[in-house]
Motif scaffolding. Structure first.
Motif, PDB file in Angstrom:
ATOM      1  N   SER A 143       4.922  14.255  47.285  1.00 49.74           N
ATOM      2  CA  SER A 143       3.862  15.010  46.636  1.00 49.74           C
ATOM      3  C   SER A 143       2.512  14.413  46.979  1.00 49.74           C
ATOM      4  O   SER A 143       2.406  13.341  47.586  1.00 49.74           O
ATOM      5  CB  SER A 143       4.063  15.001  45.115  1.00 49.74           C
ATOM      6  N   LEU A 144       1.465  15.109  46.557  1.00 49.74           N
ATOM      7  CA  LEU A 144       0.108  14.603  46.757  1.00 49.74           C
ATOM      8  C   LEU A 144      -0.151  13.333  45.949  1.00 49.74           C
ATOM      9  O   LEU A 144      -1.119  12.611  46.214  1.00 49.74           O
ATOM     10  CB  LEU A 144      -0.909  15.679  46.361  1.00 49.74           C
ATOM     11  N   LEU A 145       0.695  13.043  44.978  1.00 54.96           N
ATOM     12  CA  LEU A 145       0.523  11.817  44.200  1.00 54.96           C
ATOM     13  C   LEU A 145       0.607  10.585  45.088  1.00 54.96           C
ATOM     14  O   LEU A 145       0.024   9.546  44.782  1.00 54.96           O
ATOM     15  CB  LEU A 145       1.581  11.735  43.099  1.00 54.96           C
ATOM     16  N   SER A 146       1.337  10.680  46.205  1.00 49.24           N
ATOM     17  CA  SER A 146       1.470   9.525  47.097  1.00 49.24           C
ATOM     18  C   SER A 146       0.167   9.195  47.820  1.00 49.24           C
ATOM     19  O   SER A 146       0.043   8.120  48.406  1.00 49.24           O
ATOM     20  CB  SER A 146       2.564   9.783  48.130  1.00 49.24           C
ATOM     21  N   THR A 147      -0.800  10.091  47.760  1.00 46.43           N
ATOM     22  CA  THR A 147      -2.079   9.834  48.421  1.00 46.43           C
ATOM     23  C   THR A 147      -3.081   9.144  47.493  1.00 46.43           C
ATOM     24  O   THR A 147      -4.180   8.801  47.922  1.00 46.43           O
ATOM     25  CB  THR A 147      -2.708  11.150  48.911  1.00 46.43           C
ATOM     26  N   LEU A 148      -2.726   8.949  46.215  1.00 44.71           N
ATOM     27  CA  LEU A 148      -3.614   8.236  45.303  1.00 44.71           C
ATOM     28  C   LEU A 148      -3.700   6.764  45.693  1.00 44.71           C
ATOM     29  O   LEU A 148      -2.933   6.277  46.527  1.00 44.71           O
ATOM     30  CB  LEU A 148      -3.126   8.384  43.868  1.00 44.71           C
ATOM     31  N   SER A 149      -4.608   6.036  45.055  1.00 41.65           N
ATOM     32  CA  SER A 149      -4.849   4.663  45.486  1.00 41.65           C
ATOM     33  C   SER A 149      -3.751   3.706  45.042  1.00 41.65           C
ATOM     34  O   SER A 149      -3.331   2.831  45.806  1.00 41.65           O
ATOM     35  CB  SER A 149      -6.211   4.178  44.967  1.00 41.65           C
ATOM     36  N   ASN A 150      -3.265   3.830  43.807  1.00 45.87           N
ATOM     37  CA  ASN A 150      -2.308   2.852  43.311  1.00 45.87           C
ATOM     38  C   ASN A 150      -1.475   3.466  42.181  1.00 45.87           C
ATOM     39  O   ASN A 150      -1.662   4.620  41.794  1.00 45.87           O
ATOM     40  CB  ASN A 150      -3.033   1.587  42.829  1.00 45.87           C
ATOM     41  N   ALA A 151      -0.549   2.656  41.661  1.00 40.61           N
ATOM     42  CA  ALA A 151       0.352   3.132  40.617  1.00 40.61           C
ATOM     43  C   ALA A 151      -0.388   3.496  39.343  1.00 40.61           C
ATOM     44  O   ALA A 151       0.023   4.402  38.610  1.00 40.61           O
ATOM     45  CB  ALA A 151       1.411   2.075  40.329  1.00 40.61           C
ATOM     46  N   CYS A 152      -1.488   2.797  39.061  1.00 40.03           N
ATOM     47  CA  CYS A 152      -2.287   3.111  37.874  1.00 40.03           C
ATOM     48  C   CYS A 152      -2.785   4.547  37.922  1.00 40.03           C
ATOM     49  O   CYS A 152      -2.700   5.281  36.941  1.00 40.03           O
ATOM     50  CB  CYS A 152      -3.449   2.127  37.769  1.00 40.03           C
ATOM     51  N   GLU A 153      -3.294   4.968  39.076  1.00 34.52           N
ATOM     52  CA  GLU A 153      -3.794   6.333  39.219  1.00 34.52           C
ATOM     53  C   GLU A 153      -2.662   7.358  39.155  1.00 34.52           C
ATOM     54  O   GLU A 153      -2.836   8.462  38.633  1.00 34.52           O
ATOM     55  CB  GLU A 153      -4.556   6.467  40.538  1.00 34.52           C
ATOM     56  N   VAL A 154      -1.488   6.987  39.670  1.00 35.34           N
ATOM     57  CA  VAL A 154      -0.353   7.909  39.631  1.00 35.34           C
ATOM     58  C   VAL A 154       0.097   8.151  38.193  1.00 35.34           C
ATOM     59  O   VAL A 154       0.339   9.290  37.777  1.00 35.34           O
ATOM     60  CB  VAL A 154       0.816   7.361  40.473  1.00 35.34           C
ATOM     61  N   LEU A 155       0.203   7.078  37.410  1.00 36.34           N
ATOM     62  CA  LEU A 155       0.668   7.225  36.031  1.00 36.34           C
ATOM     63  C   LEU A 155      -0.255   8.115  35.218  1.00 36.34           C
ATOM     64  O   LEU A 155       0.201   8.868  34.350  1.00 36.34           O
ATOM     65  CB  LEU A 155       0.787   5.853  35.373  1.00 36.34           C
ATOM     66  N   LYS A 156      -1.556   8.047  35.491  1.00 35.21           N
ATOM     67  CA  LYS A 156      -2.499   8.882  34.750  1.00 35.21           C
ATOM     68  C   LYS A 156      -2.314  10.369  35.039  1.00 35.21           C
ATOM     69  O   LYS A 156      -2.787  11.216  34.290  1.00 35.21           O
ATOM     70  CB  LYS A 156      -3.939   8.451  35.066  1.00 35.21           C
ATOM     71  N   GLN A 157      -1.609  10.700  36.142  1.00 36.22           N
ATOM     72  CA  GLN A 157      -1.397  12.097  36.507  1.00 36.22           C
ATOM     73  C   GLN A 157      -0.079  12.652  35.972  1.00 36.22           C
ATOM     74  O   GLN A 157       0.162  13.849  36.058  1.00 36.22           O
ATOM     75  CB  GLN A 157      -1.401  12.234  38.041  1.00 36.22           C
ATOM     76  N   ILE A 158       0.766  11.787  35.414  1.00 39.50           N
ATOM     77  CA  ILE A 158       2.080  12.242  34.957  1.00 39.50           C
ATOM     78  C   ILE A 158       1.962  12.796  33.539  1.00 39.50           C
ATOM     79  O   ILE A 158       1.363  12.151  32.671  1.00 39.50           O
ATOM     80  CB  ILE A 158       3.093  11.090  35.022  1.00 39.50           C
ATOM     81  N   PRO A 159       2.513  13.971  33.289  1.00 37.69           N
ATOM     82  CA  PRO A 159       2.389  14.590  31.958  1.00 37.69           C
ATOM     83  C   PRO A 159       2.881  13.669  30.846  1.00 37.69           C
ATOM     84  O   PRO A 159       3.965  13.096  30.925  1.00 37.69           O
ATOM     85  CB  PRO A 159       3.277  15.841  32.073  1.00 37.69           C
ATOM     86  N   GLY A 160       2.045  13.530  29.814  1.00 36.98           N
ATOM     87  CA  GLY A 160       2.427  12.759  28.639  1.00 36.98           C
ATOM     88  C   GLY A 160       2.010  11.306  28.651  1.00 36.98           C
ATOM     89  O   GLY A 160       2.125  10.623  27.639  1.00 36.98           O
ATOM     90  N   ILE A 161       1.502  10.795  29.789  1.00 36.55           N
ATOM     91  CA  ILE A 161       1.096   9.389  29.886  1.00 36.55           C
ATOM     92  C   ILE A 161      -0.430   9.318  29.864  1.00 36.55           C
ATOM     93  O   ILE A 161      -1.110  10.042  30.590  1.00 36.55           O
ATOM     94  CB  ILE A 161       1.642   8.734  31.161  1.00 36.55           C
ATOM     95  N   ARG A 162      -0.944   8.419  29.045  1.00 32.40           N
ATOM     96  CA  ARG A 162      -2.389   8.291  28.885  1.00 32.40           C
ATOM     97  C   ARG A 162      -2.794   6.820  28.964  1.00 32.40           C
ATOM     98  O   ARG A 162      -2.108   5.945  28.425  1.00 32.40           O
ATOM     99  CB  ARG A 162      -2.832   8.878  27.541  1.00 32.40           C
ATOM    100  N   LEU A 163      -3.890   6.549  29.652  1.00 30.18           N
ATOM    101  CA  LEU A 163      -4.429   5.196  29.752  1.00 30.18           C
ATOM    102  C   LEU A 163      -5.587   5.048  28.775  1.00 30.18           C
ATOM    103  O   LEU A 163      -6.555   5.804  28.805  1.00 30.18           O
ATOM    104  CB  LEU A 163      -4.914   4.908  31.174  1.00 30.18           C
ATOM    105  N   THR A 164      -5.503   4.051  27.873  1.00 34.58           N
ATOM    106  CA  THR A 164      -6.552   3.765  26.905  1.00 34.58           C
ATOM    107  C   THR A 164      -7.054   2.339  27.118  1.00 34.58           C
ATOM    108  O   THR A 164      -6.604   1.629  28.017  1.00 34.58           O
ATOM    109  CB  THR A 164      -6.024   3.918  25.468  1.00 34.58           C
ATOM    110  N   GLU A 165      -7.993   1.923  26.270  1.00 33.47           N
ATOM    111  CA  GLU A 165      -8.510   0.560  26.365  1.00 33.47           C
ATOM    112  C   GLU A 165      -7.425  -0.479  26.127  1.00 33.47           C
ATOM    113  O   GLU A 165      -7.504  -1.601  26.623  1.00 33.47           O
ATOM    114  CB  GLU A 165      -9.638   0.358  25.341  1.00 33.47           C
ATOM    115  N   ASP A 166      -6.398  -0.121  25.369  1.00 31.11           N
ATOM    116  CA  ASP A 166      -5.333  -1.059  25.019  1.00 31.11           C
ATOM    117  C   ASP A 166      -4.140  -0.980  25.953  1.00 31.11           C
ATOM    118  O   ASP A 166      -3.143  -1.665  25.739  1.00 31.11           O
ATOM    119  CB  ASP A 166      -4.870  -0.810  23.590  1.00 31.11           C
ATOM    120  N   GLY A 167      -4.192  -0.145  26.990  1.00 33.39           N
ATOM    121  CA  GLY A 167      -3.073  -0.007  27.914  1.00 33.39           C
ATOM    122  C   GLY A 167      -2.561   1.420  27.941  1.00 33.39           C
ATOM    123  O   GLY A 167      -3.251   2.364  27.548  1.00 33.39           O
ATOM    124  N   TYR A 168      -1.328   1.586  28.393  1.00 30.34           N
ATOM    125  CA  TYR A 168      -0.739   2.914  28.527  1.00 30.34           C
ATOM    126  C   TYR A 168      -0.050   3.326  27.228  1.00 30.34           C
ATOM    127  O   TYR A 168       0.546   2.506  26.532  1.00 30.34           O
ATOM    128  CB  TYR A 168       0.278   2.933  29.674  1.00 30.34           C
TER     129      TYR A 168
END
Length: 781
Positions: A143-168
């Motif tokens: 998928s196009l997710l493989s073109t993102l920079s790193n795993a952090c950016e990929v996780l932010k694109q997965i439904p239901g996962i959110r990155l906050t100041e305290d982590g995921y």
């Protein structure tokens, strides 16, 4: 099965699949029945994992479906002898449909399909979501997710996962446990150092089964790609410019030859931050209502470094062992706070105070892991052992200058020591057309906390907890045609004696016996994959919450742990469905003895409120989420809508308060594949004003931009990202307690621009397969 899934190299997978194909065919598994087997390969002759294989009658009537294994093979067992068709498909490849002769093993090569994009021709790529046994699987590599920079950016694109100041966080579940190739992640910054194009797939487990610790509510598993043997090296570096500059550097080296895998990693991170906030406190005493307004400026600056080394050996496809060592160190991290207070007593100006705090934090962490994975006949064994030793030191020097109270100096010294010894055994065996999994684990934790305050403004403490936990579990998975069921039960016995200054304290010592069942059913509704699950989890408070020490914020506010906290019990009923690019989830959660924030009076001073946590009778939530991700040419849009309706009551300054205002969170992510393999991303999110237990989250929104391109035949990748473009992600909130109302208007250091560069020498190799014994215990430390 997921816990010990084997990440074999291509050579080993081909060798195994070759022996598979050369077995005699057809195989008569039951009287009058046969087995049909085969292998699916790509254009390079490499096995394709997770290819869809459908067994059809000659009139195209569907009989049964399978997914290929890691070695590309598939098997249809107990099939009535006759002529069949086999339809084989995989994302990015042309679908093949062939006649099937049960007397001959099948070997099918799929050819890639391509689409033209102006001057470039690229292989068709889109995200693939699969829902099975309550697990949402995202195929990243296709998928196009493989073109993102790193795993952090990929996780932010997965439904239901959110990155906050305290982590995921996972919607409706809270903080997840994250694995990379079965190794539990301890440092979230490692996700910044894991390249997206090295990720094969990500699994999101919303209702973890009996094999997981009783308080694990969500699990994220990241699997990386396996490639050719040899030596590979990856160099990663990045610079992030916010109000201050942060940079990191990392080197990964892997050696893979035959069954031997050696890997090592070193990293260095210089972290700097600066943010500010306005706060307001309302603190009542016997005759006075104190109103405190403050303006605070925070700055952090420090170094972090560490690394790991692992060695693993596959004796053959059935037996492997491995050993790894990880070390993390913070030699010094300085955190400063400058605050100006204005104080009113019964709405009459009373005082002005200047407060300066300087904090020095240091820590060391050693982790040793051993694993063995093997098979004896059809019985699979997975044994893991952990040893963890760590310590942290925190020195705070504070000075408070008040117009009415004069000068007060507070010096505190906090030390914590952790020791963990743990072992876990999992056995898996096929039983009655299903899979039976059972196991046991044991852990011992010694936690010491020492707190000293020379001025004796705060109590001096010296506590120790020796926690022993024994657990056993069993889980069975069985399929009835298109319906798949999973049922499990976990038992945990925990004893936690507590000592203060060498004396045993029975009131704060605990013994628990917990039974945690789980049940899930997967079934189709038309062409939609659907899952219904129910789990019971027990959440024990972290050692930080159980501490007996008290921290000084200002002369009106202290922070403290609560050694009298008891575990909470969570009941979770969830319905999920996936149809093509539409995902829908509904859930109900009931938490008994809920652990939440509370503010209480300080026994030695009625004018002081203490921030702490306490047990509440119950907390309830209704959750609903909808995700739409239709593929539209070279544009990948994804709209996510998440809603939570809480039901909670809290004692506040004005009496009992209903905290039932619903939370709405919306994400709108867009990825564009431009000519010359340039990737553009534009993402936005919005959160409304709503309650979360004892707090009221204020509304905010934000937007991110990203631009990515690869060079030198994809060995060099460059990523430029701008987060919180308009500086609007404030994450402000209000807290309510019977001794305090607290409001914070936050101005975080969230608007940043970053440049991240990754250079790869040779390909990536297979990864260390060990996993940690106790996800819960490591997280609580």
């Amino acid at each position: 099965m997921i816990l010990f899934s084997r990440q074999l190299g291509i050579g080993m997978a081909q060798e195994k699949s070759s022996s598979f194909l050369h077995s005699k065919s057809p195989t008569y598994s039951q009287e009058g029945k046969i087995s049909i087997r085969g292998i699916v390969l790509n254009e390079k002759g490499e096995p394709i994992e997770f290819a869809n294989v459908a067994l059809l009658k000659t009139d195209s009537t569907f009989v049964e479906g399978k997914c290929t294994k890691a070695n590309g093979t598939f098997l249809f067992d107990n099939v009535t002898p006759c002529k069949y068709l086999l339809q084989m498909s995989y994302v990015g490849y042309h679908t093949a449909c062939i006649s099937c002769d049960p007397k001959t093993a099948i070997r099918q090569v799929l050819t890639p399909e391509s689409i033209a994009l102006n001057e470039a021709t690229v292989t068709a790529r889109r995200p693939v979501y699969k829902l099975q046994n309550g697990i949402l699987e995202t195929n990243v590599s296709q998928s196009l997710l493989s073109t993102l920079s790193n795993a952090c950016e990929v996780l932010k694109q997965i439904p239901g996962i959110r990155l906050t100041e305290d982590g995921y966080t996972v919607f409706g579940k809270g903080t997840p446990v994250i694995y990379v190739n079965n190794r539990r992640l301890q440092d979230l910054s490692e996700l910044d150092r894991l390249s997206a194009d090295n990720i094969k797939k990500i699994e999101l487990i919303n209702n973890p089964g009996a094999e997981y610790d009783a308080n694990v509510k969500a699990v994220i598993r990241i699997y990386t790609l396996s490639k050719d043997e040899g030596v590979s090296t990856t160099l990663n570096a990045g610079i992030i410019e916010g109000r201050r500059t942060t940079h990191y550097e990392q080197i990964n080296v892997n050696y893979n030859k035959g069954g031997l895998l050696l890997s090592g990693m070193l990293y260095y991170n210089h972290n700097a931050s600066k943010h500010s906030q306005n706060t307001q406190y309302e603190v009542p005493s016997s005759s006075t209502l104190w109103l405190i307004n403050s303006n605070s400026r925070f700055s952090g600056n420090g170094q972090l470094f560490g690394g790991n080394f692992s060695a693993a050996y596959d004796f053959n496809p059935k037996h492997s062992i491995g050993l790894s060592y990880e070390y993390f160190r913070t030699p010094e991290f300085h955190y400063n706070c400058l605050t100006n207070y204005t104080v009113k007593a019964n709405n009459v100006p009373n005082d002005r105070t200047n407060y300066l705090s300087k904090d020095l934090q240091q820590s060391n962490d050693h982790r040793l892991n051993f694993y063995y994975q093997g098979s004896i006949g059809e019985l699979h064994l997975d044994f893991t052992a952990d040893i963890v030793k760590g310590d942290s030191h925190d020195r705070q020097d504070a000075e408070e200058i008040s117009q009415t109270e004069g000068v007060r100096r507070i010096n505190t010294f906090t030390r914590a020591y952790n020791d963990l010894y743990a072992a876990k055994l999992i056995l898996t065996y096929p039983l009655w057309k299903g899979t039976l999994k059972g196991g046991t684990d044991y852990s011992f934790i010694r936690r010491k906390d020492k707190f000293d305050n020379p001025q004796e403004t705060l109590p001096i403490t010296d506590s120790r907890i020796d926690e022993k936990k024994f657990a056993s579990f069993a889980e069975y998975v069985h399929s009835f045609g298109k319906i798949s069921t999973k049922a499990g039960l976990r038992f945990e016995h925990t004893s936690s004696p507590y000592w203060e200054k060498g004396a045993y304290v029975p009131e704060q010592s605990r013994t628990y016996n917990n039974w945690c069942p789980n049940l899930s059913v997967d079934f189709p509704i038309g062409n939609a994959k659907t899952s219904l699950s129910y789990t019971v989890k027990t959440n024990r408070p972290s050692f930080q919450l159980l501490r007996s020490s008290v921290s000084y914020n200002n002369r009106f506010i202290y922070e403290a742990g609560n050694p009298l906290l008891t575990p909470e019990t969570n009941h979770d009923l969830q319905f999920s469905t996936l149809y093509r690019w539409i995902q829908l989830s509904l859930s109900y959660q009931y938490t008994g003895n809920a652990i939440e924030f509370m503010a209480k009076g300080y026994e030695s001073n009625p004018d002081v409120a203490v921030f702490t946590f306490g047990n509440f009778r119950k907390s309830e939530r209704l959750n609903a989420s909808l995700t739409l991700s239709p593929p539209i040419g070279n544009w990948k849009p994804e709209l996510g809508v998440y809603f939570t309706q809480p039901f909670f009551k809290v004692n506040s300054l004005s009496g009992t308060k209903d905290m039932n205002r619903g939370n709405l969170y919306i994400t709108w992510n867009n990825t564009f594949q431009l000519p010359r393999e340039v990737i553009l991303s534009i993402n936005a999110d919005y959160q409304n004003e709503g309650n979360a237990e004892t707090s009221l989250q204020l509304s905010c929104w934000g937007m991110d931009l990203g631009l990515r391109k690869s060079f030198l035949n994809k060995r060099l990748s460059v990523n430029i990202d701008c987060s919180d473009l308009w500086n609007t992600r404030r994450n402000s909130f209000m807290l309510f307690g019977e001794k305090l109302t607290y409001t914070k208007w936050n101005r975080p250091d969230s608007r940043k621009i970053s440049l991240k560069i990754s250079y790869r020498i040779n390909g990536s190799t297979k990864s260390y397969k060990g996993t940690h014994v106790s996800e819960e215990d490591l997280q609580r430390l």
